[in-house]
Motif scaffolding. Structure first.
Motif, PDB file in Angstrom:
ATOM      1  N   UNK A  55       6.164  10.310  -1.873  1.00  0.00           N
ATOM      2  CA  UNK A  55       5.808   9.450  -1.084  1.00  0.00           C
ATOM      3  C   UNK A  55       5.098   8.193  -1.774  1.00  0.00           C
ATOM      4  N   UNK A  57       2.220   5.191  -2.095  1.00  0.00           N
ATOM      5  CA  UNK A  57       1.030   4.958  -1.372  1.00  0.00           C
ATOM      6  C   UNK A  57       0.341   3.826  -1.861  1.00  0.00           C
ATOM      7  N   UNK A  58      -0.651   3.506  -0.954  1.00  0.00           N
ATOM      8  CA  UNK A  58      -1.116   2.002  -1.531  1.00  0.00           C
ATOM      9  C   UNK A  58      -1.814   2.095  -2.946  1.00  0.00           C
ATOM     10  N   UNK A  59      -1.868   0.973  -3.528  1.00  0.00           N
ATOM     11  CA  UNK A  59      -2.328   1.127  -4.980  1.00  0.00           C
ATOM     12  C   UNK A  59      -3.761   1.433  -5.291  1.00  0.00           C
ATOM     13  N   UNK A  61      -5.155   4.198  -3.573  1.00  0.00           N
ATOM     14  CA  UNK A  61      -5.312   5.375  -3.214  1.00  0.00           C
ATOM     15  C   UNK A  61      -5.926   6.387  -4.475  1.00  0.00           C
ATOM     16  N   UNK A  65      -2.551  10.914   0.334  1.00  0.00           N
ATOM     17  CA  UNK A  65      -3.218  10.833   2.045  1.00  0.00           C
ATOM     18  C   UNK A  65      -2.721  12.190   2.758  1.00  0.00           C
ATOM     19  N   UNK A  66      -1.508  12.745   2.274  1.00  0.00           N
ATOM     20  CA  UNK A  66      -0.848  13.961   2.895  1.00  0.00           C
ATOM     21  C   UNK A  66      -1.421  15.059   2.116  1.00  0.00           C
ATOM     22  N   UNK A 114       4.793   1.096   2.547  1.00  0.00           N
ATOM     23  CA  UNK A 114       3.143   0.619   2.168  1.00  0.00           C
ATOM     24  C   UNK A 114       3.169  -0.640   2.884  1.00  0.00           C
ATOM     25  N   UNK A 115       1.890  -0.699   3.395  1.00  0.00           N
ATOM     26  CA  UNK A 115       1.317  -2.154   3.841  1.00  0.00           C
ATOM     27  C   UNK A 115       0.368  -2.765   2.864  1.00  0.00           C
TER      28      UNK A 115
ATOM     29  N   UNK B 139      -8.271  -6.875  -2.762  1.00  0.00           N
ATOM     30  CA  UNK B 139      -6.847  -6.815  -2.304  1.00  0.00           C
ATOM     31  C   UNK B 139      -6.879  -7.893  -1.037  1.00  0.00           C
ATOM     32  N   UNK B 259      -3.645  -0.525   7.880  1.00  0.00           N
ATOM     33  CA  UNK B 259      -2.380  -0.090   8.223  1.00  0.00           C
ATOM     34  C   UNK B 259      -1.707   0.876   6.952  1.00  0.00           C
ATOM     35  N   UNK B 260      -2.805   1.471   6.299  1.00  0.00           N
ATOM     36  CA  UNK B 260      -2.204   2.593   5.498  1.00  0.00           C
ATOM     37  C   UNK B 260      -2.779   3.964   5.845  1.00  0.00           C
ATOM     38  N   UNK B 262      -3.527   6.892   8.997  1.00  0.00           N
ATOM     39  CA  UNK B 262      -2.906   7.679  10.204  1.00  0.00           C
ATOM     40  C   UNK B 262      -3.348   9.175  10.218  1.00  0.00           C
TER      41      UNK B 262
END
Lengths: 154, 405
Positions: A55, A57-59, A61, A65-66, A114-115, B139, B259-260, B262
């Motif tokens: 997966x 992930x956002x930079x 992290x 998350x999982x 990723x957003x 960011x 948005x990241x 959940x």
């Protein structure tokens, strides 16, 4: 991709950040994001990757998350996505941005899931929800080299 | 979840200090906080040594010291045995009462003093500094994100997914102004009434938000203080209003991070920008109180933009999801005949300062029959929503004139 300017601030060097005319006093970038800014310097959009979960992930992290692992690697993203949300700014956030109004900020939904918050540039446009977007690298108003997204036909 | 704390804790003293930026003496938040606290303690009729707990909302931005609580308790000359600052952005204001209620219910203290205060309107350029607090410094801020543009990300999706129009949002601005016209301290009182057309013709700030869709920074400072105690002691006090039920829910920090995120309510199934922790907080509060939205006589929200007030009307249960626009256009919050909503004028026309505990103060004063602005008749139950950090942290408090359990 536009050539990074020699005026660009070297994020990876950890320069202090001014938010408008205000010194905020936080070290930037944080150690866990140095790889992202190093990628930007090389015109690469890098995300964190968890090999256990396959997966992206956002930079920012630190943990997946999982699965919770700290064993995250940098992986270069395609740099393609869609406009998820946006706002065209007519009153600048700080003095440096005043000459740029109107300009558009928003959230891009990357193909990797990723957003990212970003600057959208209509090229050729228009900037609407769902429009395709592709990464570029520009020196923005405060002198930082930043990933931005060009919106319109890919 | 146990809910036996509803209606067991009472507010037995309230205080508020208010200053304008043009006053001869420029007041600090500490001055205002100490003044409001002294007033609340006086009304409660308790001694300094009876204050078991001091809880404050987030440190005033215009009084940035480490350990703000110590400055305040030092000024008040109290020696609390439980003392902390409650952050959670603007959600921390009502959070102070929630923490106080827990400490009282557990029996470790007999009185809690809760204080929020801010004087940014006197000491700071909020328009240009606030974005530094609301956006991620790596960011978001370097893109030139203003505070309205961060909230606008939610507006963009909310309006897109539910078909909410700018005219529907504008109706909130119009009705907030109608209430503000009756309040002597409202920032926009002197500007007269506005129409939907006025809102739609006002200049664009950050699309889709126009000037009159946005909160006005309060041109001064406000401190609010509350003294809480348990039911067994409340009868010893001249008057009391009751914490019928409350809830709190935080989902994220920074819009881009939202948005990241959940996997938990209200974003169990994946990220979005339309459901907030306010709905979760309200469900907790209603369950704890035994009340339903139909029982509510007055409602206040700290939503700082017109669209966000529509979202909050939905999340507080006054209409269904996505129905906020139709609700207000149909007269749902009309000054004449609608739900009394943002009865000082809301953040849009009264002004935004100090996390919004003054919204709770307003509800208590309405229950006392001592409203500074328009007095709503027969207020028996009210709901207050506090929030901060681009819709990140939410608290809800339901107060009632009498215990409802």
């Amino acid at each position: 991709m536009s050539e990074p300017s020699s005026m660009a601030v070297d994020w990876a060097a950890g320069l202090p950040l001014m938010a408008g005319p205000y010194f905020v006093g936080l070290y930037q970038p944080s150690p866990e994001t140095v790889g992202f800014w190093d990628g930007v310097k090389h015109s690469e959009l890098r995300l964190k990757y968890c090999a256990h979960c396959s997966r992206m992930l956002h930079p920012k992290r630190i943990i997946c998350t999982d699965c919770g692992t700290t064993d995250l690697a940098w992986r270069t993203a395609k740099g393609l996505g869609q406009v998820y949300s946006f706002s065209e700014i007519h009153r600048a956030a700080a003095r440096e941005f005043a000459a740029s109004v109107p300009y558009t900020v928003g959230v891009v939904a990357l193909a990797e899931g990723v957003h990212l918050f970003t600057r959208f540039i209509a090229d050729p446009g228009p900037i609407v929800i769902g429009a395709p977007a592709r990464v570029d690298f520009r020196v923005l108003e405060q002198g930082h080299l930043m990933p931005v997204f060009l919106v319109g036909a890919v | 979840m146990t809910t036996d704390i509803g209606s067991r804790i009472a507010i037995v003293g309230i205080g508020r200090a208010l200053a304008h930026r043009d006053d001869a003496e420029r007041k600090t938040p500490l001055q205002l906080g100490a003044t409001a606290a002294a007033q609340a303690l006086r009304e409660a009729g308790i001694r300094r040594d009876q204050v078991g707990a001091l809880f404050t909302g987030r440190t005033p931005q215009s009084y940035m010291v480490l350990q703000y609580n110590q400055s305040l308790l030092n000024e008040l000359k109290i020696g609390p045995t439980f003392n902390t600052e409650v952050t959670a952005h603007g959600g921390g204001a009502l959070g102070t009462l929630q923490l106080g209620a827990l400490a009282l219910h557990a029996g470790v203290i007999d009185y809690a003093l809760c204080v929020t205060n801010e004087a940014s309107g006197i000491w700071m350029d909020q328009v240009h500094s606030n974005a530094a607090w609301e956006g991620d410094l790596q960011f978001e801020a370097p893109y030139g994100a203003s505070t309205p543009s961060l909230y606008a990300q939610f507006a963009c999706r909310y309006m897109h997914e539910y078909g909410i129009t700018p005219a529907m949002c504008a109706k909130v601005s119009v009705e907030n102004r109608n209430w503000a016209l009756h309040h002597p301290n409202a920032a926009m009182r002197g500007r007269g009434p506005i129409t939907v057309e006025d809102v739609l013709a006002s200049r664009m700030i950050a699309s889709p938000l126009r000037l009159l869709d946005c909160a006005v920074w309060y041109p001064g400072g406000i401190a609010t203080a509350m003294v809480l105690t348990r039911a067994d002691r409340a009868k010893d006090h001249a008057r009391a209003t009751w914490l019928a039920g409350w809830g709190q829910c935080s989902t994220h920090e920074w819009v881009g991070e939202r948005m990241n995120s959940w996997g938990y309510a209200p974003i169990e199934n994946g990220p979005d920008l339309i459901g907030t922790g306010a709905g979760v907080s309200a469900q907790q509060a209603y369950a704890m109180s035994g009340l339903t939205p139909k029982d509510i006589d007055i409602a206040q929200s700290s939503a700082p933009f017109s669209f966000a007030n529509l979202m909050m009307l939905e999340e507080l249960g006054f209409c269904g999801r996505g129905e906020g626009g139709d609700f207000v256009v149909g007269g749902g919050i009309d000054f004449d005949g609608g739900l009394p909503f943002n009865t000082m004028g809301g953040y849009l026309s009264f002004g935004q300062v100090a996390q919004g505990l003054y919204n709770l103060h307003e509800v208590v004063q309405q229950m006392y029959g001592e409203a500074e602005g328009f007095q709503v008749p027969n207020v028996n139950a009210g709901i207050v929503h506090g929030h901060g950090g681009p819709l990140a942290c939410h608290s809800v408090m339901i107060v009632s004139k009498e215990p409802v359990r």
